[in-house]
Scaffold this motif. Structure first.
Motif, PDB file in Angstrom:
ATOM      1  N   VAL A   2      11.977  43.979  63.152  1.00  0.00           N
ATOM      2  CA  VAL A   2      11.856  43.089  63.611  1.00  0.00           C
ATOM      3  C   VAL A   2      13.207  41.729  62.860  1.00  0.00           C
ATOM      4  O   VAL A   2      14.205  42.482  61.889  1.00  0.00           O
ATOM      5  CB  VAL A   2      11.018  42.232  62.214  1.00  0.00           C
ATOM      6  CG1 VAL A   2       9.453  43.525  62.716  1.00  0.00           C
ATOM      7  CG2 VAL A   2      11.212  43.251  60.594  1.00  0.00           C
ATOM      8  N   HIS A   3      13.250  40.611  62.916  1.00  0.00           N
ATOM      9  CA  HIS A   3      14.462  39.709  62.577  1.00  0.00           C
ATOM     10  C   HIS A   3      13.378  38.760  62.191  1.00  0.00           C
ATOM     11  O   HIS A   3      12.393  38.109  62.196  1.00  0.00           O
ATOM     12  CB  HIS A   3      14.965  38.767  63.997  1.00  0.00           C
ATOM     13  CG  HIS A   3      16.148  40.365  64.182  1.00  0.00           C
ATOM     14  ND1 HIS A   3      15.375  41.686  65.407  1.00  0.00           N
ATOM     15  CD2 HIS A   3      17.350  40.867  63.960  1.00  0.00           C
ATOM     16  CE1 HIS A   3      16.607  42.097  65.744  1.00  0.00           C
ATOM     17  NE2 HIS A   3      16.724  42.031  65.092  1.00  0.00           N
ATOM     18  N   ALA A   4      14.193  37.588  60.658  1.00  0.00           N
ATOM     19  CA  ALA A   4      13.551  37.000  60.001  1.00  0.00           C
ATOM     20  C   ALA A   4      14.831  36.097  59.211  1.00  0.00           C
ATOM     21  O   ALA A   4      16.020  35.945  59.027  1.00  0.00           O
ATOM     22  CB  ALA A   4      12.381  36.921  59.381  1.00  0.00           C
ATOM     23  N   TYR A  49      22.559  42.084  55.560  1.00  0.00           N
ATOM     24  CA  TYR A  49      23.317  41.059  54.922  1.00  0.00           C
ATOM     25  C   TYR A  49      22.375  40.858  53.993  1.00  0.00           C
ATOM     26  O   TYR A  49      22.537  39.476  53.678  1.00  0.00           O
ATOM     27  CB  TYR A  49      24.841  40.395  55.185  1.00  0.00           C
ATOM     28  CG  TYR A  49      25.749  41.601  56.306  1.00  0.00           C
ATOM     29  CD1 TYR A  49      26.529  41.536  54.883  1.00  0.00           C
ATOM     30  CD2 TYR A  49      26.216  40.864  57.133  1.00  0.00           C
ATOM     31  CE1 TYR A  49      27.555  42.903  55.149  1.00  0.00           C
ATOM     32  CE2 TYR A  49      27.707  41.157  57.247  1.00  0.00           C
ATOM     33  CZ  TYR A  49      28.382  42.533  56.382  1.00  0.00           C
ATOM     34  OH  TYR A  49      29.517  43.234  57.410  1.00  0.00           O
ATOM     35  N   THR A  50      21.029  41.091  54.159  1.00  0.00           N
ATOM     36  CA  THR A  50      20.317  40.527  52.805  1.00  0.00           C
ATOM     37  C   THR A  50      18.890  40.535  52.166  1.00  0.00           C
ATOM     38  O   THR A  50      19.823  42.060  52.638  1.00  0.00           O
ATOM     39  CB  THR A  50      19.363  38.939  54.255  1.00  0.00           C
ATOM     40  OG1 THR A  50      18.790  38.496  53.327  1.00  0.00           O
ATOM     41  CG2 THR A  50      18.235  39.682  55.283  1.00  0.00           C
ATOM     42  N   GLU A  51      18.366  40.595  51.631  1.00  0.00           N
ATOM     43  CA  GLU A  51      17.238  41.479  51.165  1.00  0.00           C
ATOM     44  C   GLU A  51      15.738  41.113  51.554  1.00  0.00           C
ATOM     45  O   GLU A  51      15.440  40.225  52.156  1.00  0.00           O
ATOM     46  CB  GLU A  51      17.478  41.002  49.969  1.00  0.00           C
ATOM     47  CG  GLU A  51      18.995  40.888  48.696  1.00  0.00           C
ATOM     48  CD  GLU A  51      19.087  42.428  49.020  1.00  0.00           C
ATOM     49  OE1 GLU A  51      18.312  43.321  48.493  1.00  0.00           O
ATOM     50  OE2 GLU A  51      20.075  43.194  48.409  1.00  0.00           O
ATOM     51  N   GLU A  56      11.480  33.815  55.459  1.00  0.00           N
ATOM     52  CA  GLU A  56      10.804  33.812  56.300  1.00  0.00           C
ATOM     53  C   GLU A  56      10.101  34.797  56.587  1.00  0.00           C
ATOM     54  O   GLU A  56      10.682  36.090  56.129  1.00  0.00           O
ATOM     55  CB  GLU A  56      11.693  33.430  57.644  1.00  0.00           C
ATOM     56  CG  GLU A  56      10.256  33.665  58.962  1.00  0.00           C
ATOM     57  CD  GLU A  56      10.408  34.189  60.484  1.00  0.00           C
ATOM     58  OE1 GLU A  56      10.358  33.851  60.786  1.00  0.00           O
ATOM     59  OE2 GLU A  56      11.918  33.841  60.469  1.00  0.00           O
ATOM     60  N   SER A  57       8.528  35.048  56.491  1.00  0.00           N
ATOM     61  CA  SER A  57       8.022  36.587  56.180  1.00  0.00           C
ATOM     62  C   SER A  57       7.503  36.281  57.983  1.00  0.00           C
ATOM     63  O   SER A  57       6.674  35.754  58.237  1.00  0.00           O
ATOM     64  CB  SER A  57       6.640  35.803  55.177  1.00  0.00           C
ATOM     65  OG  SER A  57       6.555  35.920  54.609  1.00  0.00           O
ATOM     66  N   VAL A  58       7.642  37.758  58.280  1.00  0.00           N
ATOM     67  CA  VAL A  58       7.026  38.441  59.780  1.00  0.00           C
ATOM     68  C   VAL A  58       6.250  39.711  59.299  1.00  0.00           C
ATOM     69  O   VAL A  58       6.115  39.934  58.444  1.00  0.00           O
ATOM     70  CB  VAL A  58       8.338  38.767  60.044  1.00  0.00           C
ATOM     71  CG1 VAL A  58       8.788  37.205  59.950  1.00  0.00           C
ATOM     72  CG2 VAL A  58       9.932  39.372  59.369  1.00  0.00           C
ATOM     73  N   LYS A  81      18.098  41.559  59.783  1.00  0.00           N
ATOM     74  CA  LYS A  81      17.266  42.642  60.703  1.00  0.00           C
ATOM     75  C   LYS A  81      16.335  43.611  59.308  1.00  0.00           C
ATOM     76  O   LYS A  81      16.889  43.743  58.802  1.00  0.00           O
ATOM     77  CB  LYS A  81      17.851  42.951  61.657  1.00  0.00           C
ATOM     78  CG  LYS A  81      17.049  44.618  62.147  1.00  0.00           C
ATOM     79  CD  LYS A  81      18.650  44.848  63.282  1.00  0.00           C
ATOM     80  CE  LYS A  81      17.632  45.927  64.357  1.00  0.00           C
ATOM     81  NZ  LYS A  81      18.486  46.614  64.866  1.00  0.00           N
ATOM     82  N   GLN A  82      15.198  44.352  59.855  1.00  0.00           N
ATOM     83  CA  GLN A  82      14.742  45.339  59.320  1.00  0.00           C
ATOM     84  C   GLN A  82      14.600  46.221  59.772  1.00  0.00           C
ATOM     85  O   GLN A  82      13.437  46.169  61.263  1.00  0.00           O
ATOM     86  CB  GLN A  82      14.119  44.497  58.133  1.00  0.00           C
ATOM     87  CG  GLN A  82      13.873  46.147  56.690  1.00  0.00           C
ATOM     88  CD  GLN A  82      14.983  46.239  56.311  1.00  0.00           C
ATOM     89  OE1 GLN A  82      15.062  47.892  56.943  1.00  0.00           O
ATOM     90  NE2 GLN A  82      14.744  46.203  55.261  1.00  0.00           N
TER      91      GLN A  82
END
Length: 321
Positions: A268-270, A201-203, A274-276, A241-242
């Motif tokens: 990873v989750h952000a 649900y995000t980019e 946010e950059s992770v 999540k990616q």
């Protein structure tokens, strides 16, 4: 099953006789008795569903398979959805393009209507909390964070390894190491959804890839792994999540190799904006081939990072000494 002639309001008795023949289960059995769904007018049922869809703001349509279609005990005869489910999806989507199709299946199925609906949610086979889980995802309370462990074809004819029928009790693996997504890469056929694919649900943007060393030396203590670090950013407006995936390849090789092969991944989750950093440790074994024992062909290998087997925007070269 058996057809019965009945009259409205007139009760009847039904007697069922079953001969028990002992088998490898020792004669154990279970019987379910009921009434089959009324499928005498399928066109009317599809028309009814389309009419309901036209009157709705959003449609959630669940299709799929069951234990009568796919099981560990027998093979499927096709990848089509059973019955007239494809017709149902097409009719509903034509009546209301704001249709979300939930695919309740345990393995790939053909989805010829996939580009005609707003979204496809692959739920696999759920348990007792299936309904609550699907509702939580559709309402945005949870994110569909899974990634495909299989390749989903456009048509059955696209499947690169199709003949899996035993001959005299033997199944031949003539494709060798080119199985699964590797077979698809070798054939060069574009699937509907590739290995590793999955949306949330995000980019995201994948920003940079770094290696802690540019070589691996399996015989040197401490130099037999490569730590791959991928920096990425959640560019959407909500947390997500990616799954970062790393694949290896070698353009020129003295041995038969896959076009590319998965060597590691990390989730990873952000938060929004946010950059992770995702860290994946790639062992030397990932560059080895089997020749009556693990063998290492020296030279350059390519490591690529991305979000599926075919979406790999970042890369670097590592040398096997």
């Amino acid at each position: 099953t058996v057809d019965l002639a009945v009259e409205a309001g007139v009760p009847i008795d039904v007697k069922i006789e079953y001969d028990v023949v002992p088998d490898f289960l020792g004669g154990a059995l279970a019987i379910t008795v009921g009434i089959e769904p009324d499928l005498s007018h399928p066109e009317a049922l599809i028309e009814e569903a389309a009419a309901a869809a036209a009157a709705a703001d959003v449609v959630v349509l669940v299709v799929g398979t069951n234990s009568k279609v796919e099981s560990e005990g027998f093979d499927r005869t096709s990848l089509d959805l059973p019955g007239r489910q494809d017709e149902l999806v097409r009719a509903v989507a034509a009546a209301n393009p704001r249709t979300v199709v939930v695919v309740n299946a345990g393995s790939p199925v053909l989805m010829p209507w996939r580009n005609d609906v707003s979204a496809v949610l692959l739920s696999w086979f759920g348990g007792q909390e299936y309904g609550d889980a699907v509702a939580a995802i559709l309402l945005g309370e949870s994110e569909p964070g899974g990634r495909l462990p299989t390749t989903w074809p456009v048509t059955l004819e696209d499947v690169p390894v199709f003949d899996v029928t035993p001959v005299d009790g033997v199944v031949r693996y003539d494709e060798g190491i080119h199985i699964g997504y590797r077979a698809w890469l070798k054939a060069g056929t574009e699937p509907a959804y590739e290995f590793g694919h999955g949306l949330g649900y995000t980019e995201w943007t994948l920003d940079v890839l770094t290696l802690d060393r540019l070589y691996v030396a399996p015989e040197e203590n401490g130099a037999d792994t490569v730590a791959v670090t991928v920096g990425l950013t959640n560019t959407g407006d909500r947390a997500g999540k990616q799954v970062v995936q790393v694949y290896a390849s070698r353009a020129e090789s003295a041995i038969d190799r896959p076009v590319r092969w998965l060597v590691g991944f990390a989730a990873v989750h952000a938060e929004a904006g946010e950059s992770v950093v995702a860290s994946i440790l790639v062992p030397a074994r990932a560059f080895a081939d089997w020749q009556d024992g693990w063998h290492f062909e020296p030279g350059d290998f390519r490591l690529e990072a991305g979000t599926s087997v075919s979406a790999l925007p970042l890369g670097a070269t590592v040398t096997v000494r």
